[in-house]
Structure formats: structure tokens, C-alpha cells
Scaffold this motif. Structure first.
Motif, mmCIF file in Angstrom:
data_model
loop_
_atom_site.group_PDB
_atom_site.id
_atom_site.type_symbol
_atom_site.label_atom_id
_atom_site.label_comp_id
_atom_site.label_asym_id
_atom_site.label_seq_id
_atom_site.Cartn_x
_atom_site.Cartn_y
_atom_site.Cartn_z
ATOM 1 N N UNK A 78 0.889 -1.102 -0.261
ATOM 2 C CA UNK A 78 -0.290 -0.164 0.201
ATOM 3 C C UNK A 78 0.681 1.339 0.334
ATOM 4 N N UNK A 79 0.247 2.340 -0.273
ATOM 5 C CA UNK A 79 0.799 3.580 0.052
ATOM 6 C C UNK A 79 1.756 4.516 1.139
ATOM 7 N N UNK A 80 1.560 3.839 2.030
ATOM 8 C CA UNK A 80 2.199 4.392 3.356
ATOM 9 C C UNK A 80 3.077 3.121 3.679
ATOM 10 N N UNK A 81 2.974 2.276 3.179
ATOM 11 C CA UNK A 81 3.447 0.758 4.071
ATOM 12 C C UNK A 81 4.757 0.789 2.746
ATOM 13 N N UNK A 82 4.761 1.057 1.514
ATOM 14 C CA UNK A 82 6.038 1.469 0.353
ATOM 15 C C UNK A 82 6.594 2.583 1.458
ATOM 16 N N UNK A 83 6.131 4.133 2.040
ATOM 17 C CA UNK A 83 6.723 4.786 2.436
ATOM 18 C C UNK A 83 7.259 4.538 3.302
ATOM 19 N N UNK A 84 6.673 3.741 4.386
ATOM 20 C CA UNK A 84 7.659 3.158 5.384
ATOM 21 C C UNK A 84 8.371 2.159 5.841
ATOM 22 N N UNK A 85 9.079 1.887 4.251
ATOM 23 C CA UNK A 85 9.907 1.541 4.002
ATOM 24 C C UNK A 85 10.765 1.982 3.250
ATOM 25 N N UNK A 86 10.536 3.249 2.618
ATOM 26 C CA UNK A 86 11.122 4.284 2.259
ATOM 27 C C UNK A 86 12.166 5.301 3.097
ATOM 28 N N UNK A 87 11.526 5.161 4.205
ATOM 29 C CA UNK A 87 11.846 5.751 5.279
ATOM 30 C C UNK A 87 12.893 5.394 6.821
ATOM 31 N N UNK A 88 12.721 3.878 6.273
ATOM 32 C CA UNK A 88 13.616 2.707 7.044
ATOM 33 C C UNK A 88 14.688 2.570 6.191
ATOM 34 N N UNK A 89 14.520 2.434 5.103
ATOM 35 C CA UNK A 89 15.657 3.041 4.290
ATOM 36 C C UNK A 89 16.946 3.930 4.278
ATOM 37 N N UNK A 90 16.022 5.171 4.488
ATOM 38 C CA UNK A 90 16.468 6.739 4.965
ATOM 39 C C UNK A 90 17.731 6.124 6.401
ATOM 40 N N UNK A 91 16.725 6.369 7.275
ATOM 41 C CA UNK A 91 17.052 5.406 8.137
ATOM 42 C C UNK A 91 18.104 5.280 8.508
ATOM 43 N N UNK A 92 18.536 3.780 7.742
ATOM 44 C CA UNK A 92 19.409 3.072 7.486
ATOM 45 C C UNK A 92 20.490 3.598 7.108
ATOM 46 N N UNK A 93 20.338 4.125 5.798
ATOM 47 C CA UNK A 93 21.435 4.264 5.425
ATOM 48 C C UNK A 93 21.699 6.198 6.194
ATOM 49 N N UNK A 94 21.317 6.615 6.194
ATOM 50 C CA UNK A 94 21.969 7.789 7.870
ATOM 51 C C UNK A 94 22.505 7.528 8.672
ATOM 52 N N UNK A 95 22.779 6.624 8.912
ATOM 53 C CA UNK A 95 23.609 5.575 10.450
ATOM 54 C C UNK A 95 25.235 5.692 9.806
ATOM 55 N N UNK A 96 25.639 5.974 8.335
ATOM 56 C CA UNK A 96 26.085 5.742 7.543
ATOM 57 C C UNK A 96 27.424 7.245 6.596
ATOM 58 N N UNK A 97 26.297 7.421 6.192
ATOM 59 C CA UNK A 97 26.317 8.528 5.380
ATOM 60 C C UNK A 97 25.767 9.992 5.475
ATOM 61 N N UNK A 98 26.327 10.733 5.039
ATOM 62 C CA UNK A 98 26.260 12.855 5.165
ATOM 63 C C UNK A 98 24.686 12.537 4.611
ATOM 64 N N UNK A 99 24.208 13.670 4.978
ATOM 65 C CA UNK A 99 23.188 14.019 4.508
ATOM 66 C C UNK A 99 23.174 14.772 2.883
ATOM 67 N N UNK A 100 23.679 15.161 2.282
ATOM 68 C CA UNK A 100 23.893 15.468 1.133
ATOM 69 C C UNK A 100 23.998 14.368 0.456
ATOM 70 N N UNK A 101 25.362 13.199 0.590
ATOM 71 C CA UNK A 101 25.568 12.374 -0.031
ATOM 72 C C UNK A 101 24.364 11.402 0.207
ATOM 73 N N UNK A 102 22.996 11.276 1.193
ATOM 74 C CA UNK A 102 22.474 10.493 0.995
ATOM 75 C C UNK A 102 21.075 10.591 -0.330
ATOM 76 N N UNK A 103 21.140 12.168 -0.278
ATOM 77 C CA UNK A 103 20.190 12.538 -0.652
ATOM 78 C C UNK A 103 19.764 12.990 -2.559
ATOM 79 N N UNK A 104 21.776 12.994 -2.897
ATOM 80 C CA UNK A 104 21.950 12.984 -4.459
ATOM 81 C C UNK A 104 22.213 11.229 -5.015
ATOM 82 N N UNK A 105 22.077 9.947 -4.092
ATOM 83 C CA UNK A 105 21.916 8.647 -4.017
ATOM 84 C C UNK A 105 21.067 8.342 -4.250
#
Length: 434
Positions: free
Chosen positions: A318-345
Motif C-alpha cells: 500500500x501507499x503508506x507501507x511503501x513509504x514506511x519502507x523508504x523511510x526505514x531505508x533512509x534511517x539505515x543509510x543515515x547511520x553511515x552516510x552524510x545528508x547530502x550524499x544520501x540525498x543525491x544517491x
């Protein structure tokens, strides 16, 4: 070679290069160029490298970045940031944790002239941390409030995060700037609420300051009024349609320089250092944009974004389930990457999925920036935490990380509110553009 396989190899190589400490811009250029070469040939890869590099640098909207960075650097070099902090402390310093709340307010206002999370944390940290230490604030609350307050520079306009998002998605910079205003104010209020709760539970962590007479409050407010006026002119002018974000950035930078000269607060050496710092920051950001522009065509021909969208759709979340997966991916990436790098990738990969689901792209820009802000203060990378640790000097890194947890909870609450009530982010841009 199968395009999807080539794309997966490219992503693996990208993270490998980042793990080897190659600057993110050059890592993206390397993967984009050689990946395109493997699939389309050297001639096509050379053409992409040339044309995309030129189009990135020639993008008129990117002028917003050096102008607003210069504005923030001049404001810092001329001491206006100290005036903001003193005014905030005069008005809220008598409350529980008042000095920490003043720091957050100062960060919020300075964010509206700098557009940089790190610059905001460093500038206000140098002013506020010694004062909080002198008045007996706990190290965790004082450093945590500065680290968290600094993240507001990535959300409150002018934001380099929104500029990059707009370039990558071809959305309106003006709409994104307006979309960040109310969420930025909401997050500022939640940060101050978190400080009050921490200070209420442990009065020694954030003792009250001495009440300031109204006359002195007004005096400090008058001292900060010129810079506040520049902010109102810049951001208010965009909202009223008087000028574009690019014009607003130039007008704001010019006004701050004039104010600094009229008040005789800007020496030639300070001006030269502010310009040098602006050139350094702008060159870094322009290089990242070039790298993203070279990498994106490679991702496009590999069909990785489309395949990811199909894969998420097949999960039937569903819409919000998929959004939750994307947000979780951002949270995990945010533990290892800086903000600008994460955004452009990530934006070239996630953005098509978000638009296909029917989410508003401006609204998602706010969501992405807030989640990336969370990454700036979460271990093990937490760029703002390391910056504040450097300013604080003798405070252990573990203490700074311990101090950010109340603010992470505040960010999660803000995120949930904006997801539940999209109008928080969309009210201003929708009213601005009818």
C-alpha cells in the motif's frame, strides 16, 4: 551485460568507493561514467560526462547556494549570530532549560540565513556552549540541543537540501522553501518542548536563568532586528512573489554586507575569509551536483528505479507501507552516510516510486529532508554530533550522543504529524501558488 545486473554492480561499487573514503561526488562520477561506458560505449559515456557536467554548472537556480552561504558567513563573521542568541536568551532564558531553548531558537533563526546544518551548529555552538557550561547545564543537554538545533539548517529555508532536491527532481525551489517553513517552526517548538521535559525531570540539567527586564529584552531584540529584517525580506519576498529564490538570495547577501559595513563590524580579513569559505562550500556542492548528473543517466538505462518500483508494488504494502519502507531505508543509510550524499544517491531511485504512488513531490521533499536530518545526529556517523563534539572540546562523544535522544523523539513526532496532516507542509506553497 544485463542492464539491471550492471546497475546492481554499479551500486555495489558506489558503496565500496564511499567505504574507501572517496569523496561522494567523485564516487558518483566514476560509477556513472564507467557504468555508462560498459552499457553504451565510450563515446556515449564521454558525451554524458561533458553535457551533464556543463548543464549542472550552468543551472541558474544553483546560484541560490553560494548567495545564501555568503549571507550566513557574513552574518557570522560580523557577529550578528551573537545578537540573535542574546535576543533569544533574553526572552526565554528564565524558563526551565531556557539557555538551551535560546540556543535552539538561535539555530532556527540562523538557519534562515545560512541554509547549512554544519554552519548553524558550529556558529551557535561557539556562542552558546561556553555560556551553558558556565551556568551549570549538563553536558548532554547542552551539546544535544546544539547538535539537534543545527539540523534545522537543512529544513528551514534557505536549505541546501531543498535546493539539491529541486535540482534532482525538477521541482520548484520556491515551493520547497515555503514547504519547509511551518515544519521548521513545528520542529523548533518540539525541540524546545523536549528541553523543557528534560529540565523538568532533572532541574539540574537545565537550570533557569535570571529574568531579564522588558526594557533589556526590547534592547536585545532591537540589536537582532536588522538580521531578522533581512530574513523577513528574503523569505517574505519569495512568499509574496516579489522576487524569485535566486533574486532573494542575492538581495539577502547584499543587505547583510551593507549592514555589516554600516555598523563597522566587517574587516577586510573577515570578509576575505567569509568569501573563501563560501567558495569552498559552493565548489563542494557544485561538484556533488555534477556527480549526481553523471550518475543518474546510468541509473536510468539500468532501469533500477523502475525495477525497484515494480518490486515494491509487488509486495502490496500500500501507499503508506511503501513509504514506511523508504523511510526505514533512509534511517539505515543515515547511520553511515552524510545528508547530502544520501540525498543525491537515493532521490533518483525513490522519487519515481513516490510519484507513482500518488504522493505530492513537495510533501515528500519535506519528509526526506527531516529523515536525513535525523541521520545527522544518529550514530555511528552523526555529522552534527562530531561537529559539536569538536566545538565542545572536553565532552565525550558518548555524552553528546546520549543528549540527542529526546530530540530524535521530537523529530519522529514531527515526521508522524506531517505524514498524518500533509497540510502542515503544503499549506504555504499551495496558498502561495494558488
Amino acid at each position: 551485460m544485463d542492464p539491471i545486473l550492471a546497475g546492481l554492480i554499479g551500486i555495489a561499487c558506489l558503496f565500496l568507493l564511499l567505504g574507501l573514503r572517496m569523496p561522494v561526488a567523485f564516487a558518483m562520477m566514476t560509477v556513472g561514467f564507467f557504468g555508462y561506458w560498459a552499457l553504451e560505449g565510450l563515446r556515449s559515456a564521454g558525451g554524458v560526462l561533458l553535457t551533464e557536467s556543463y548543464s549542472a554548472v550552468a543551472n541558474y537556480n544553483l546560484i541560490v547556494v553560494p548567495m545564501f552561504v555568503l549571507l550566513g558567513n557574513i552574518a557570522s563573521a560580523s557577529g550578528f549570530s551573537r545578537g540573535l542568541y542574546d535576543a533569544a536568551f533574553a526572552w526565554v532564558g528564565a524558563f526551565r532549560g531556557g539557555l538551551a531553548s535560546a540556543s535552539v531558537l538561535g539555530c532556527a533563526v540562523f538557519a534562515a540565513v545560512s541554509g547549512s546544518s554544519v554552519a548553524t551548529a558550529v556558529t551557535l555552538g561557539k556562542v552558546a556552549l561556553p555560556e551553558m557550561k558556565r551556568l551549570g547545564y549538563s553536558n548532554s543537554l547542552s551539546t544535544g540541543s546544539i547538535a539537534a538545533g543545527g539540523t534545522l539548517g537543512f529544513l528551514i529555508p534557505p536549505s541546501t537540501g531543498f535546493v539539491l532536491y529541486a535540482i534532482l527532481t525538477e521541482e520548484s525551489i520556491g515551493r520547497l522553501f515555503m514547504a519547509g517553513v511551518v515544519p521548521g517552526l513545528l520542529l523548533t517548538a518540539l525541540f524546545m518542548a523536549a528541553i523543557w521535559i528534560v529540565s523538568y525531570r532533572d532541574p539540574k540539567a537545565g537550570p533557569r536563568g535570571t529574568p531579564v527586564p522588558m526594557r533589556e529584552k526590547l534592547s536585545h531584540l532591537a540589536e537582532a532586528a536588522p538580521l531578522l529584517g533581512v530574513i523577513l525580506i528574503s523569505i517574505g519576498g519569495i512568499y509574496l512573489g516579489v522576487f524569485t529564490p535566486v533574486e532573494a538570495s542575492g538581495i539577502g547577501a547584499a543587505l547583510v554586507i551593507v549592514l555589516a559595513l554600516v555598523r563597522r563590524r566587517l574587516s577586510f580579513d573577515n570578509f576575505k575569509e567569509a568569501v573563501r569559505s563560501t567558495l569552498s562550500t559552493s565548489a563542494m556542492l557544485y561538484t556533488i551536483v555534477i556527480g549526481a548528473n553523471v550518475l543518474n543517466p546510468f541509473f536510468a538505462i539500468t532501469r533500477i528505479p523502475a525495477t525497484l518500483g515494480e518490486g515494491l508494488g509487488a509486495l502490496d504494502l500500500g501507499m503508506y507501507g511503501t513509504l514506511a519502507v523508504i523511510i526505514l531505508a533512509y534511517v539505515l543509510l543515515g547511520m553511515f552516510m552524510d545528508g547530502l550524499s544520501m540525498l543525491v544517491i537515493t532521490i533518483p531511485v525513490f522519487f519515481p516510486v513516490i510519484t507513482a504512488l500518488g504522493f505530492d513531490p513537495i510533501w515528500f521533499g519535506v519528509i526526506a529532508v527531516i529523515v536525513i536530518e535525523m541521520g545527522m545526529i544518529t550514530p555511528p556517523v552523526g555529522l552534527n554530533v562530531f561537529v559539536v563534539r569538536g566545538v565542545a572540546g572536553d565532552v565525550p562523544l558518548a555524552t553528546v550522543f546520549r543528549g540527542i535522544w529526546p530530540f530524535l523523539i521530537a523529530m519522529i513526532i514531527a515526521l508522524l504529524l506531517i505524514i498524518a496532516f500533509p497540510g502542515i507542509a503544503l499549506f504555504l506553497p499551495n496558498s502561495m501558488f494558488g
